[in-house]
Scaffold this motif. Structure first.
Motif, mmCIF file in Angstrom:
data_model
loop_
_atom_site.group_PDB
_atom_site.id
_atom_site.type_symbol
_atom_site.label_atom_id
_atom_site.label_comp_id
_atom_site.label_asym_id
_atom_site.label_seq_id
_atom_site.Cartn_x
_atom_site.Cartn_y
_atom_site.Cartn_z
ATOM 1 N N PRO A 217 0.785 -1.282 0.045
ATOM 2 C CA PRO A 217 0.104 -0.020 0.018
ATOM 3 C C PRO A 217 0.799 1.341 -0.101
ATOM 4 O O PRO A 217 1.895 1.209 0.565
ATOM 5 C CB PRO A 217 -0.795 -0.115 1.609
ATOM 6 N N THR A 219 2.062 4.761 1.126
ATOM 7 C CA THR A 219 2.208 5.348 2.607
ATOM 8 C C THR A 219 2.176 7.059 2.419
ATOM 9 O O THR A 219 2.609 7.691 1.480
ATOM 10 C CB THR A 219 3.510 4.890 3.257
ATOM 11 N N SER A 239 2.748 8.490 10.302
ATOM 12 C CA SER A 239 2.574 7.981 8.929
ATOM 13 C C SER A 239 1.225 6.915 8.953
ATOM 14 O O SER A 239 0.769 6.486 10.099
ATOM 15 C CB SER A 239 3.767 7.221 8.194
ATOM 16 N N CYS A 240 0.683 6.860 7.862
ATOM 17 C CA CYS A 240 -0.545 6.017 7.632
ATOM 18 C C CYS A 240 -0.677 5.506 6.450
ATOM 19 O O CYS A 240 0.044 5.725 5.626
ATOM 20 C CB CYS A 240 -1.880 6.746 8.238
ATOM 21 N N THR A 241 -1.503 4.326 6.507
ATOM 22 C CA THR A 241 -1.835 3.579 5.197
ATOM 23 C C THR A 241 -3.294 3.342 5.252
ATOM 24 O O THR A 241 -3.890 3.527 6.382
ATOM 25 C CB THR A 241 -1.281 2.264 4.891
ATOM 26 N N GLY A 245 -5.044 0.596 0.042
ATOM 27 C CA GLY A 245 -3.627 1.278 -0.480
ATOM 28 C C GLY A 245 -3.483 2.286 -0.955
ATOM 29 O O GLY A 245 -2.416 2.849 -1.559
ATOM 30 N N TYR A 255 -1.248 5.382 -8.917
ATOM 31 C CA TYR A 255 -0.168 4.368 -8.060
ATOM 32 C C TYR A 255 0.603 3.357 -8.985
ATOM 33 O O TYR A 255 1.816 3.402 -8.949
ATOM 34 C CB TYR A 255 -1.108 3.849 -7.259
ATOM 35 N N GLU A 304 7.567 4.833 7.776
ATOM 36 C CA GLU A 304 6.804 3.961 6.949
ATOM 37 C C GLU A 304 6.912 2.712 7.151
ATOM 38 O O GLU A 304 5.968 1.829 6.708
ATOM 39 C CB GLU A 304 7.040 4.648 5.463
ATOM 40 N N ASN A 307 4.517 0.995 9.297
ATOM 41 C CA ASN A 307 3.031 0.678 8.726
ATOM 42 C C ASN A 307 3.205 -0.790 8.111
ATOM 43 O O ASN A 307 2.299 -1.520 8.253
ATOM 44 C CB ASN A 307 2.818 1.649 7.729
#
Ligand code: GLY
Length: 433
Positions: A217, A219, A239-241, A245, A255, A304, A307
């Motif tokens: 995914p 990030t 950070s997040c996902t 994704g 992407y 990252e 995650n």
């Protein structure tokens, strides 16, 4: 099986946690990271504290402990050739050689790679290694009233990039900063000047054996020190996902295009005889006019990596073996479709002032009860549940995973509230779209 982690940050704690699930973990660190130390103790390994850029000592430690596969995951050791030193000693190591890592430690090289593989993905840019070149570069890139960004070509611990607007008053100040970097001879003694792009950003933590690459995914990270993206840039405050994704500003086609650029960059390095295994952390802007490459890092991002490791549902030791033997395939990297959130807690002085050590407390059980987990970074243990910051850096990360973003975010912040005490600071506005 014996595995070795080189490094002592939250990223190495996350990787070490996965490695310790299926091997005896050994660690070569600059300080005794409490997460890594307890994993080593729990799996019967050993720790050596030393200079993580000292390839000869790391290789000796690896040989002495019959390490089957090592993981080198931080920028400075990669630039120092620690993977080369391990390989020369006959120790299989995940991570690019110094030549492969040039894509990170030499931003001039990195821009020329993008010029070759995806010229439209470069912003307007120029290289300068003299004061005259710096003036000309800012004039050319900033033509028409465009604000610029100045990036030292070499590594600067995440603190070298300065942007007109948040960090520099105008392009004159940018010229002065560029001249200062060049005059100091530090961070490569040269700069890249780029046009400032205002657009959403994302990163891809691409995992590779040099031939086959697995794309997790996307990030999203928060480099600025304070809420609302105020203050200086940092290594990353969190950070997040998202499930699936992607992000609201990032569609599947964009992407995929970014993944194609990353695959081409790895292909370029491999074809050029530069060994690249491990992770390529690639940053992109999504502009109205297409993708722009921000930078390539020759290793997982921190935070990252936290995650991606929280979403990873497989055997990381097996992935490391596949990376070094050139047999990596998608099936070895099962990743949950959950959302994930990382929040870093840092010393109050982090990125703003020199500081002192601060004590803090961590209650693992309460953090687990809140639905999160904890990974230490620049911290050491001083007693049961009591810790102290090391330097002025990121001390400890809270990580949460849930089927959607809101519950993951709530779990992370709830865990901080019930499980961490003391003089640390963190951003309160993360993981909201
Ligand atoms: N999160 C940015 C980095 O790891 O460099």
């Amino acid at each position: 099986m014996n595995t070795l982690i080189v490094g002592h940050g939250g990223r190495e704690a996350a990787l070490g946690t996965r490695m310790a699930a299926s091997s005896s973990l050994f660690a070569f660190m600059g300080h005794a990271n409490p997460t890594i130390s307890s994993l080593v103790e729990g799996t019967g390994g050993a720790v050596l504290i030393g200079d993580v850029c000292d390839g000869a000592s790391i290789a000796r430690f690896a040989v002495d402990h019959a390490i089957d596969v090592a993981m080198v995951s931080a920028d400075d050791p990669l630039a120092a050739g620690v993977v080369d030193a391990l390989s020369a000693a006959g120790v299989a190591a995940v991570g690019p050689t110094r030549a492969g890592a040039q894509i990170e430690w030499d931003k001039h090289f990195s821009r020329t790679v993008v010029t070759t593989i995806a010229p439209g993905a470069n912003p307007r840019w120029a290289h300068a290694s003299t004061v005259e070149e710096a003036r000309a570069a800012v004039e050319r890139v900033g033509a028409g009233g465009v604000d610029v960004v100045v990036k030292p070509v070499g590594l600067a611990g995440g603190k070298g990039v300065k942007v007109v607007g948040p960090h520099l008053a105008d392009n004159h100040e940018a010229t002065r900063y560029a001249c200062e970097v060049i005059g100091s001879g530090r961070h490569g003694g040269a700069v890249i000047v780029e046009e400032r792009i205002r657009a959403p950003e994302f990163t891809i933590q691409a995992m590779t054996d040099g031939r086959h690459t697995v794309f997790p995914p996307a990030t999203f990270d928060y480099p600025y020190r304070y809420d609302d993206d105020r203050g200086p840039g940092t290594g990353g405050m969190g950070s997040c996902t998202l499930p699936g994704g992607l992000f609201p500003f990032l569609d599947a086609a964009t992407y995929d295009q970014a993944c194609g650029i990353v695959a081409d960059a790895i292909g370029y390095l491999t074809a050029d005889g530069r060994s690249f295994t491990g992770c390529m952390n690639a940053g992109f802007f999504v502009t109205g006019d297409g993708l722009r490459v921000i930078e390539f890092n020759a290793r997982f991002g921190d935070p990252e990596a936290l995650n991606i490791m929280s979403l990873f549902d497989g055997d990381w030791t097996e992935v490391m073996e596949a990376m070094v033997s050139g047999t990596l395939h998608d099936g070895q990297v099962p990743l949950s479709r959950d959302a994930s959130v990382v929040v870093y807690l840092v010393s109050p002085e982090y990125a703003v002032a020199p500081g002192q050590a601060h004590e803090f407390t961590v209650d693992d059980e309460r953090i687990a009860g809140a639905g999160a987990s904890v990974l230490f970074s620049a911290a050491e243990r001083v007693g049961p549940g009591r810790f102290r910051t090391v330097g002025t850096s990121r001390a400890v990360a809270v990580v949460a995973r849930a089927p959607s973003l809101g519950p993951a975010r709530d779990a992370a912040y709830r865990a901080i509230g019930v499980g961490i005490g003391g003089d640390l600071q963190w951003r309160t506005d993360l993981a909201r779209f």
